[in-house]
Motif scaffolding. Structure first.
Motif, short mmCIF file in Angstrom:
data_model
loop_
_atom_site.label_atom_id
_atom_site.label_comp_id
_atom_site.label_asym_id
_atom_site.label_seq_id
_atom_site.Cartn_x
_atom_site.Cartn_y
_atom_site.Cartn_z
N GLY A 246 -24.06 7.33 14.73
CA GLY A 246 -23.97 7.86 16.10
C GLY A 246 -25.38 8.35 16.87
O GLY A 246 -25.59 8.56 17.80
N GLY A 247 -26.06 8.94 15.71
CA GLY A 247 -27.32 9.52 16.15
C GLY A 247 -28.18 10.03 14.85
O GLY A 247 -27.60 9.83 13.65
N ARG A 248 -29.37 10.22 14.91
CA ARG A 248 -30.31 10.62 13.78
C ARG A 248 -31.42 11.77 14.33
O ARG A 248 -31.89 11.86 15.55
CB ARG A 248 -30.99 9.58 12.92
N TYR A 249 -31.55 12.58 13.28
CA TYR A 249 -32.62 13.62 13.49
C TYR A 249 -33.90 13.18 12.84
O TYR A 249 -33.85 12.92 11.64
CB TYR A 249 -32.19 14.91 13.14
N LEU A 250 -34.93 13.16 13.20
CA LEU A 250 -36.11 12.56 12.85
C LEU A 250 -37.11 13.72 12.17
O LEU A 250 -37.42 14.87 13.11
CB LEU A 250 -37.03 11.88 13.85
N LEU A 251 -37.28 13.80 10.89
CA LEU A 251 -37.90 14.84 10.38
C LEU A 251 -39.12 15.34 10.60
O LEU A 251 -39.89 16.34 10.93
CB LEU A 251 -37.85 14.72 8.83
N HIS A 252 -40.22 14.33 10.99
CA HIS A 252 -41.57 14.25 11.25
C HIS A 252 -41.76 14.85 12.48
O HIS A 252 -42.66 15.34 12.98
CB HIS A 252 -42.47 12.92 10.83
N SER A 253 -40.96 14.09 13.67
CA SER A 253 -41.36 14.37 15.05
C SER A 253 -40.29 15.46 15.43
O SER A 253 -40.75 15.92 16.75
CB SER A 253 -41.27 13.16 15.87
N HIS A 254 -39.28 15.88 15.00
CA HIS A 254 -38.28 16.74 15.52
C HIS A 254 -37.35 16.16 16.50
O HIS A 254 -36.79 16.98 17.16
CB HIS A 254 -38.80 17.99 15.47
N HIS A 255 -37.68 14.93 16.93
CA HIS A 255 -36.85 14.42 18.14
C HIS A 255 -35.45 13.88 17.61
O HIS A 255 -35.26 13.84 16.38
CB HIS A 255 -37.65 12.97 18.58
N ILE A 256 -34.49 13.67 18.44
CA ILE A 256 -33.12 13.33 18.16
C ILE A 256 -32.88 12.11 18.90
O ILE A 256 -33.23 12.26 20.24
CB ILE A 256 -31.98 14.39 18.35
N GLU A 257 -32.43 11.07 18.05
CA GLU A 257 -32.10 9.69 18.62
C GLU A 257 -30.49 9.55 18.87
O GLU A 257 -29.81 9.78 17.67
CB GLU A 257 -32.58 8.61 17.81
N ILE A 258 -30.19 9.04 20.00
CA ILE A 258 -28.51 8.80 19.98
C ILE A 258 -28.32 7.40 20.18
O ILE A 258 -28.86 6.56 21.03
CB ILE A 258 -28.06 9.75 21.28
N ASN A 259 -27.12 7.00 19.61
CA ASN A 259 -26.71 5.80 19.74
C ASN A 259 -25.95 5.61 21.12
O ASN A 259 -24.84 5.98 21.32
CB ASN A 259 -25.86 5.22 18.56
N PRO A 260 -26.38 4.78 22.18
CA PRO A 260 -25.91 4.65 23.38
C PRO A 260 -24.38 3.98 23.37
O PRO A 260 -23.66 4.37 24.25
CB PRO A 260 -26.90 3.93 24.28
N LYS A 261 -24.08 3.25 22.37
CA LYS A 261 -22.97 2.52 22.35
C LYS A 261 -21.74 3.66 22.11
O LYS A 261 -20.79 3.60 22.33
CB LYS A 261 -23.09 1.66 21.03
N GLN A 262 -22.29 4.67 21.13
CA GLN A 262 -21.15 5.62 21.03
C GLN A 262 -20.75 6.46 22.24
O GLN A 262 -19.61 6.86 22.49
CB GLN A 262 -21.85 6.92 20.04
N VAL A 263 -21.69 6.71 23.42
CA VAL A 263 -21.61 7.14 24.51
C VAL A 263 -20.39 6.27 25.29
O VAL A 263 -19.49 6.77 26.05
CB VAL A 263 -22.72 7.62 25.43
#
Length: 149
Positions: free
Chosen positions: A36-53
């Protein structure tokens, strides 16, 4: 919901449930398939899967954001941010974040079993991802010969 609204929602949830600001980017990633999403350790950004929404709506999105914010805040505090860590489990329970997201319909996980072997003696079935050299390996139960099926 566009990325501007997503960013604003993540910031609001961070303040409301964690009492800490979210100072990085929250973006959609169309390439995410099984998560559904992931947290990126190096950049600290969060990515969300739009299909889940699309399939699970606002409630599903909030759950995914809470889960990823648990990773985010614990990582920045240098605490246990991995799924197996006690800090992570306790924070998820405190904020009501789900451990897993629901599977998007039509997106099935591929089975990892590619090779199946059967013992010629006791008939035990072995399922493996990698190929087994049957001239070297025998059944772990009865030491019988293995046969590829």
């Amino acid at each position: 919901m566009n990325e501007g609204n997503l960013q604003k929602l993540v910031e609001e949830i961070s303040i409301e449930f964690f009492n800490r600001p979210f100072k990085h980017k929250a973006i959609y990633n169309n390439r995410l398939r099984t998560t559904g999403g992931r947290y990126l350790l190096h950049s600290h950004h969060i990515e969300i899967n739009p299909k889940q929404v699309i399939h699970f709506g606002y409630v599903g999105l909030v759950g995914i954001i809470k889960h990823e914010l648990c990773h985010y805040h614990l990582h920045l505090e240098k605490k246990g941010y991995k799924h197996r860590d006690r800090d992570f489990k306790e924070l998820m329970q405190k904020v009501g974040a789900p451990r897993y997201c629901d599977m998007v319909p039509g997106m099935r996980r591929e089975t990892s079993v590619k090779h199946t072997y059967k013992c010629t003696k006791c008939k035990l079935i072995y399922e493996r991802k990698r190929k087994v050299d049957i001239s070297k390996f025998v059944c772990g139960k009865c030491r019988g010969k293995l046969k590829k099926i």
